[in-house]
Write a protein that holds these residues in place. Structure first.
Motif, PDB file in Angstrom:
ATOM      1  N   ARG A 191       0.446  -0.889   0.035  1.00 57.26           N
ATOM      2  CA  ARG A 191       0.319   0.286  -0.344  1.00 57.26           C
ATOM      3  C   ARG A 191       1.168   0.779  -0.094  1.00 57.26           C
ATOM      4  O   ARG A 191       1.952   0.991   0.532  1.00 57.26           O
ATOM      5  N   LYS A 192       0.151   2.500  -0.571  1.00 59.15           N
ATOM      6  CA  LYS A 192       1.039   4.063  -0.517  1.00 59.15           C
ATOM      7  C   LYS A 192       0.076   4.041  -0.454  1.00 59.15           C
ATOM      8  O   LYS A 192      -0.668   4.690  -0.273  1.00 59.15           O
ATOM      9  N   ARG A 193       0.688   5.815   0.715  1.00 56.18           N
ATOM     10  CA  ARG A 193       0.716   6.597   0.788  1.00 56.18           C
ATOM     11  C   ARG A 193       1.194   8.009   1.235  1.00 56.18           C
ATOM     12  O   ARG A 193       2.617   7.359   1.317  1.00 56.18           O
ATOM     13  N   ALA A 194       1.296   9.069   1.532  1.00 54.17           N
ATOM     14  CA  ALA A 194       2.072   9.970   1.494  1.00 54.17           C
ATOM     15  C   ALA A 194       2.535  10.403   2.475  1.00 54.17           C
ATOM     16  O   ALA A 194       1.659   9.683   4.047  1.00 54.17           O
ATOM     17  N   ASP A 195       3.440  10.600   2.978  1.00 55.54           N
ATOM     18  CA  ASP A 195       3.944  10.410   4.096  1.00 55.54           C
ATOM     19  C   ASP A 195       3.382  11.415   5.313  1.00 55.54           C
ATOM     20  O   ASP A 195       3.353  12.621   4.684  1.00 55.54           O
ATOM     21  N   ALA A 196       3.323  11.296   6.582  1.00 51.79           N
ATOM     22  CA  ALA A 196       3.409  12.011   7.631  1.00 51.79           C
ATOM     23  C   ALA A 196       3.806  12.496   8.629  1.00 51.79           C
ATOM     24  O   ALA A 196       5.141  12.009   9.245  1.00 51.79           O
ATOM     25  N   GLY A 197       3.721  13.803   9.016  1.00 53.68           N
ATOM     26  CA  GLY A 197       4.895  13.779  10.472  1.00 53.68           C
ATOM     27  C   GLY A 197       4.526  13.018  12.004  1.00 53.68           C
ATOM     28  O   GLY A 197       3.360  12.098  11.236  1.00 53.68           O
ATOM     29  N   ARG A 198       5.618  12.677  12.648  1.00 54.91           N
ATOM     30  CA  ARG A 198       5.013  11.889  13.229  1.00 54.91           C
ATOM     31  C   ARG A 198       5.020  12.582  15.325  1.00 54.91           C
ATOM     32  O   ARG A 198       6.383  13.934  14.989  1.00 54.91           O
ATOM     33  N   GLN A 199       4.572  12.530  15.617  1.00 58.22           N
ATOM     34  CA  GLN A 199       4.723  12.545  17.260  1.00 58.22           C
ATOM     35  C   GLN A 199       5.037  11.900  18.163  1.00 58.22           C
ATOM     36  O   GLN A 199       4.482  11.068  18.078  1.00 58.22           O
ATOM     37  N   THR A 200       5.263  12.227  20.040  1.00 63.42           N
ATOM     38  CA  THR A 200       5.190  11.494  20.691  1.00 63.42           C
ATOM     39  C   THR A 200       4.521  10.479  20.529  1.00 63.42           C
ATOM     40  O   THR A 200       2.837  11.327  21.733  1.00 63.42           O
ATOM     41  N   ARG A 201       4.162   9.443  21.454  1.00 65.64           N
ATOM     42  CA  ARG A 201       2.974   8.295  21.802  1.00 65.64           C
ATOM     43  C   ARG A 201       2.101   9.319  22.836  1.00 65.64           C
ATOM     44  O   ARG A 201       0.927   9.612  23.222  1.00 65.64           O
ATOM     45  N   GLY A 248      17.103  -6.949  10.588  1.00 66.42           N
ATOM     46  CA  GLY A 248      17.473  -5.659   9.947  1.00 66.42           C
ATOM     47  C   GLY A 248      18.107  -4.227  10.908  1.00 66.42           C
ATOM     48  O   GLY A 248      18.397  -4.700  11.520  1.00 66.42           O
ATOM     49  N   PRO A 249      19.000  -3.810  10.174  1.00 69.50           N
ATOM     50  CA  PRO A 249      20.030  -2.437  10.158  1.00 69.50           C
ATOM     51  C   PRO A 249      19.594  -1.618  11.061  1.00 69.50           C
ATOM     52  O   PRO A 249      19.698  -1.143  12.413  1.00 69.50           O
ATOM     53  N   VAL A 250      17.570  -2.513  10.529  1.00 70.18           N
ATOM     54  CA  VAL A 250      16.942  -1.120  12.384  1.00 70.18           C
ATOM     55  C   VAL A 250      16.647  -1.850  13.036  1.00 70.18           C
ATOM     56  O   VAL A 250      16.377  -1.250  14.785  1.00 70.18           O
ATOM     57  N   SER A 290      14.395   3.500  10.717  1.00 62.99           N
ATOM     58  CA  SER A 290      12.965   2.601  11.313  1.00 62.99           C
ATOM     59  C   SER A 290      12.048   3.251  10.684  1.00 62.99           C
ATOM     60  O   SER A 290      11.073   2.719  10.514  1.00 62.99           O
ATOM     61  N   GLY A 291      12.366   4.680  10.061  1.00 67.10           N
ATOM     62  CA  GLY A 291      11.165   5.292   9.497  1.00 67.10           C
ATOM     63  C   GLY A 291       9.908   5.043   9.078  1.00 67.10           C
ATOM     64  O   GLY A 291       8.497   4.808  10.423  1.00 67.10           O
ATOM     65  N   PRO A 292       9.600   4.082   8.057  1.00 70.02           N
ATOM     66  CA  PRO A 292       8.076   3.680   7.761  1.00 70.02           C
ATOM     67  C   PRO A 292       7.672   2.647   8.248  1.00 70.02           C
ATOM     68  O   PRO A 292       6.193   2.286   8.878  1.00 70.02           O
ATOM     69  N   LEU A 293       8.643   2.184   9.211  1.00 64.04           N
ATOM     70  CA  LEU A 293       8.566   0.350   9.837  1.00 64.04           C
ATOM     71  C   LEU A 293       7.443   0.701  10.769  1.00 64.04           C
ATOM     72  O   LEU A 293       6.591   0.530  11.454  1.00 64.04           O
ATOM     73  N   VAL A 294       8.387   2.109  11.971  1.00 71.38           N
ATOM     74  CA  VAL A 294       7.676   2.226  13.203  1.00 71.38           C
ATOM     75  C   VAL A 294       5.853   3.296  12.619  1.00 71.38           C
ATOM     76  O   VAL A 294       5.670   3.598  13.523  1.00 71.38           O
ATOM     77  N   GLU A 295       6.079   4.417  11.248  1.00 73.64           N
ATOM     78  CA  GLU A 295       5.270   5.007  11.176  1.00 73.64           C
ATOM     79  C   GLU A 295       4.070   3.696  10.910  1.00 73.64           C
ATOM     80  O   GLU A 295       2.241   4.065  11.476  1.00 73.64           O
ATOM     81  N   CYS A 296       4.192   2.843  10.587  1.00 76.32           N
ATOM     82  CA  CYS A 296       2.971   1.363  10.806  1.00 76.32           C
ATOM     83  C   CYS A 296       2.491   0.967  11.859  1.00 76.32           C
ATOM     84  O   CYS A 296       1.447   0.888  11.914  1.00 76.32           O
ATOM     85  N   LEU A 297       4.334   0.932  12.843  1.00 72.03           N
ATOM     86  CA  LEU A 297       3.889   0.273  14.674  1.00 72.03           C
ATOM     87  C   LEU A 297       3.257   1.191  15.071  1.00 72.03           C
ATOM     88  O   LEU A 297       1.667   1.758  15.527  1.00 72.03           O
ATOM     89  N   ASP A 298       3.000   3.014  14.479  1.00 71.48           N
ATOM     90  CA  ASP A 298       2.235   3.834  15.210  1.00 71.48           C
ATOM     91  C   ASP A 298       0.857   4.686  15.063  1.00 71.48           C
ATOM     92  O   ASP A 298      -0.129   4.891  16.046  1.00 71.48           O
TER      93      ASP A 298
END
Length: 216
Positions: A5-15, A160-162, A169-177
């Motif tokens: 799946r694809k979507r535009a990147d979004a900013g992140r904040q702390t939980r 992996g390196p992450v 972790s960029g996109p993977l953390v975005e998925c988790l968040d």
């Protein structure tokens, strides 16, 4: 089986950042700026892959790989981005307290018994485990994270390196968040995996493909 799946990147904040409710909002669940979220909480309306108890956000360049039986019941979910992967699990937990502290210690002890190295570190999700395990391909680094929610716990295993460089972790953390957990109301034993299923349309496609005769 792979879904992308694809979507535009979004900013992140702390939980831990929570929206301040206006006085006239009444008894409304607060909006968490960072998940994983419970289905009862307020969260964004981005596209998500609905796997039943777990809804995974559509993030650019992240592949969702699932292992499922012929009935569409999922045994494993792994998100892949480049050389990095994140294995996800979601489990029942008691109403009164979280279980990640206890689960984390059990994972650590199990790793040590198997001859792996494991140490607890303070990460972006609180206490995490970093481990090195030996595989036929050599030493593999793993990073275990856990998030306690209302009557559930999400466990993630980075590979992996992450696993040693969380900045990757960029996109993977975005998925988790952005995960949304729908535990349901059924009584379940503590730590029982919550049920995950393929969406009906995808399960039907997989069943049709499995039933097609092989070409000579």
């Amino acid at each position: 089986m792979i879904f992308s799946r694809k979507r535009a990147d979004a900013g992140r904040q702390t939980r831990d950042e929570r929206a301040v409710e206006a006085p006239d909002q009444g008894d409304v669940s607060p909006t968490l700026a960072r998940g994983p979220y419970d289905v009862s909480e307020s969260y964004d309306d981005q596209q998500r892959l609905d796997l039943g108890s777990l809804r995974i956000p559509a993030i650019a360049e992240v592949e969702v790989r699932v292992q499922a039986d012929p009935q569409g019941v999922i045994q494993q979910v792994v998100l892949v981005h480049g050389d990095n992967a994140l294995q996800l699990g979601v489990f029942a937990a008691p109403r009164s307290e979280g279980i990640w502290d206890e689960v984390r210690e059990e994972i650590r002890q199990s790793l040590l018994r198997d001859g792996a190295s494991a140490r607890e570190v303070d990460g972006e999700y609180g206490a995490e485990l970093q481990a090195q395990v030996r595989t036929p391909d050599g030493v593999t680094n793993l990073r275990f994270v856990g998030v306690d929610g209302p009557r559930w716990m999400v466990r993630g295993v980075f590979q992996g390196p992450v696993a040693t460089e969380s900045a990757l972790s960029g996109p993977l953390v975005e998925c988790l968040d952005g995960l949304v957990v729908d535990r349901g109301q059924d009584a379940r034993p503590v730590r029982e995996p919550l049920p995950l299923r393929l969406p009906p349309e995808i399960a039907d496609q997989a069943g049709d493909a499995a039933g097609e005769p092989s070409q000579a």
